[in-house]
Scaffold this motif. Structure first.
Motif, PDB file in Angstrom:
ATOM      1  N   ARG A 179      30.425  35.789  58.526  1.00 53.15           N
ATOM      2  CA  ARG A 179      31.117  35.957  57.263  1.00 53.15           C
ATOM      3  C   ARG A 179      31.004  37.421  56.829  1.00 53.15           C
ATOM      4  O   ARG A 179      30.004  38.078  57.083  1.00 53.15           O
ATOM      5  CB  ARG A 179      30.513  35.049  56.193  1.00 53.15           C
ATOM      6  CG  ARG A 179      29.227  35.599  55.607  1.00 53.15           C
ATOM      7  CD  ARG A 179      28.632  34.678  54.566  1.00 53.15           C
ATOM      8  NE  ARG A 179      27.564  35.367  53.856  1.00 53.15           N
ATOM      9  CZ  ARG A 179      26.492  35.886  54.436  1.00 53.15           C
ATOM     10  NH1 ARG A 179      26.369  35.822  55.743  1.00 53.15           N
ATOM     11  NH2 ARG A 179      25.565  36.501  53.730  1.00 53.15           N
ATOM     12  N   THR A 180      32.025  37.944  56.234  1.00 59.35           N
ATOM     13  CA  THR A 180      31.951  39.337  55.782  1.00 59.35           C
ATOM     14  C   THR A 180      31.093  39.373  54.541  1.00 59.35           C
ATOM     15  O   THR A 180      31.114  38.478  53.712  1.00 59.35           O
ATOM     16  CB  THR A 180      33.334  39.894  55.451  1.00 59.35           C
ATOM     17  OG1 THR A 180      33.760  39.315  54.228  1.00 59.35           O
ATOM     18  CG2 THR A 180      34.318  39.607  56.546  1.00 59.35           C
ATOM     19  N   SER A 181      30.326  40.403  54.440  1.00 62.00           N
ATOM     20  CA  SER A 181      29.443  40.500  53.295  1.00 62.00           C
ATOM     21  C   SER A 181      29.552  41.885  52.706  1.00 62.00           C
ATOM     22  O   SER A 181      29.417  42.877  53.393  1.00 62.00           O
ATOM     23  CB  SER A 181      28.010  40.232  53.735  1.00 62.00           C
ATOM     24  OG  SER A 181      27.111  40.755  52.779  1.00 62.00           O
ATOM     25  N   GLN A 182      29.763  41.902  51.425  1.00 65.97           N
ATOM     26  CA  GLN A 182      29.872  43.184  50.742  1.00 65.97           C
ATOM     27  C   GLN A 182      28.515  43.870  50.683  1.00 65.97           C
ATOM     28  O   GLN A 182      28.422  45.089  50.756  1.00 65.97           O
ATOM     29  CB  GLN A 182      30.390  42.965  49.329  1.00 65.97           C
ATOM     30  CG  GLN A 182      31.657  42.171  49.242  1.00 65.97           C
ATOM     31  CD  GLN A 182      32.836  43.033  48.898  1.00 65.97           C
ATOM     32  OE1 GLN A 182      33.633  43.356  49.764  1.00 65.97           O
ATOM     33  NE2 GLN A 182      32.946  43.433  47.642  1.00 65.97           N
ATOM     34  N   THR A 239      37.953  46.120  56.607  1.00 65.92           N
ATOM     35  CA  THR A 239      38.385  44.841  56.035  1.00 65.92           C
ATOM     36  C   THR A 239      38.879  45.059  54.620  1.00 65.92           C
ATOM     37  O   THR A 239      38.320  45.880  53.887  1.00 65.92           O
ATOM     38  CB  THR A 239      37.233  43.826  55.978  1.00 65.92           C
ATOM     39  OG1 THR A 239      36.212  44.353  55.126  1.00 65.92           O
ATOM     40  CG2 THR A 239      36.658  43.547  57.342  1.00 65.92           C
ATOM     41  N   GLU A 253      37.572  42.073  49.149  1.00 62.75           N
ATOM     42  CA  GLU A 253      37.908  40.754  48.623  1.00 62.75           C
ATOM     43  C   GLU A 253      38.151  40.848  47.114  1.00 62.75           C
ATOM     44  O   GLU A 253      37.355  41.425  46.376  1.00 62.75           O
ATOM     45  CB  GLU A 253      36.810  39.737  48.923  1.00 62.75           C
ATOM     46  CG  GLU A 253      35.398  40.205  48.684  1.00 62.75           C
ATOM     47  CD  GLU A 253      34.402  39.292  49.402  1.00 62.75           C
ATOM     48  OE1 GLU A 253      33.676  38.581  48.708  1.00 62.75           O
ATOM     49  OE2 GLU A 253      34.374  39.290  50.651  1.00 62.75           O
ATOM     50  N   PRO A 254      39.287  40.313  46.686  1.00 64.50           N
ATOM     51  CA  PRO A 254      39.665  40.413  45.283  1.00 64.50           C
ATOM     52  C   PRO A 254      38.676  39.680  44.385  1.00 64.50           C
ATOM     53  O   PRO A 254      38.317  38.539  44.668  1.00 64.50           O
ATOM     54  CB  PRO A 254      41.034  39.737  45.233  1.00 64.50           C
ATOM     55  CG  PRO A 254      41.067  38.836  46.432  1.00 64.50           C
ATOM     56  CD  PRO A 254      40.201  39.477  47.464  1.00 64.50           C
ATOM     57  N   GLY A 259      35.099  46.851  45.252  1.00 67.28           N
ATOM     58  CA  GLY A 259      35.218  46.915  46.705  1.00 67.28           C
ATOM     59  C   GLY A 259      36.035  48.091  47.189  1.00 67.28           C
ATOM     60  O   GLY A 259      35.762  48.645  48.256  1.00 67.28           O
TER      61      GLY A 259
END
Lengths: 170, 170
Positions: free
Chosen positions: A4-7, A82, A85-86, B92
């Motif tokens: 999973r992408t993680s900020q 990437t 994410e909003p 982000g």
DNA sequence: CTCCCCATGTAACTGGTTACATGATTCA
DNA sequence: TGAATCATGTAACCAGTTACATGGGGAG
């Protein structure tokens, strides 16, 4: 296995792209450098560091400081590419303003006053960072860009406040 | 027993201040009316409604729709007067921009392009809501104020994008 | 010798989303 | 009669914060 992408992962890897440092330093770096548009807490950073190390994206040098490995650098580039994410919007000021009739004139005035103080404080902070940056030798290019974003935002807020005060006549 | 303040509670009570409605309607109302600065999910709304009812802040009318009680109205006013809890910033776009060197020219360009598209879409959406509002009979005062806030923000974003493109020369 | 900063970590909690399950009503 | 919409709810999960526990090292 499509992780999973993680900020948080992105922020940590990004911080380490400036050089090897301890977890504590990573947090201090994020706080002082990204602080005006990003936050991380200890509770996030340490587990993330463990995970990154287990995945071979970072390793510890002889002093125990964390540093990027080659796969870690690739991963950082990958995460940077990437789309952000909003964030679902949750603006407490507007939520209150929207119910301005129930809020009353005093409440509305106070809300705007506090927001104005915040925006001005923000501008002052950013001006301070600008000064510091001038007397440092790092590549300031991208720092300045993010600072400018904060300034545009704060000025927009101030404009809106002035306009709103005029419209309300409070 | 000093209940914890809840933003969801505020949003739900606020929605009900426009008249009795079902939970489903509450959500639709929040989505369509507060949507450009606020979100709530079913998973939040229903438990909140149960709790509010148990606390006597709302009750159900003969059609099963929820409506504010007097204590509920007081509670709404009380919540409106609480200062909005500050959201820790997590941007982000700026996070990625800050690591612009690693991101590369293509990545930076794409980031700005996407953000621009979003900001323009936002402006279009808000313009649409303005039109709808004009042909409705509700008190549009506070709706217009929140819409204007969104527009100021979106324009600030566009300004920053233009400035950033010029600075980067990408 | 004491205080503060550096450093690492975890457990409990909170606020929130997503996905699922269920069923009534409306309308083409 | 079947699809869409209205309606209510819950279980599982996730991201993130807070508070706590622990200890080394340097400075005054």
């Amino acid at each position: 296995m499509t992780r999973r992408t993680s900020q948080t992962e992105l922020a940590v890897l990004g911080a380490l792209s400036f050089g090897p440092m301890s977890g504590y330093r990573v947090r201090a770096e994020i706080l002082s450098t990204l602080g005006h548009f990003w936050t991380e807490s200890f509770g996030q950073i340490y587990p993330t560091l463990s995970r990154l190390k287990a995945d071979g994206l970072i390793e510890t040098d002889e002093d125990g400081r964390f540093m990027l490995t080659d796969p870690g650098t690739s991963r950082l580039r990958e995460l940077l590419a990437t789309p952000p994410e909003p964030v679902p919007p949750r603006n407490g000021v507007l939520l209150r303003m929207f119910f301005g009739r129930e809020l009353g004139a005093d409440g509305r005035r106070e809300l705007l006053d506090q927001l104005e103080a915040q925006a001005r404080a923000q501008l002052a902070t950013l001006a301070g960072i600008r000064v510091q940056l001038d007397s440092s030798d790092v590549d300031e290019r991208y720092s300045l860009i993010t600072i400018s974003a904060g300034e545009h935002g704060a000025r927009a807020t101030l404009d809106w406040i002035a306009e709103t005060r005029a419209a309300l006549g409070d």
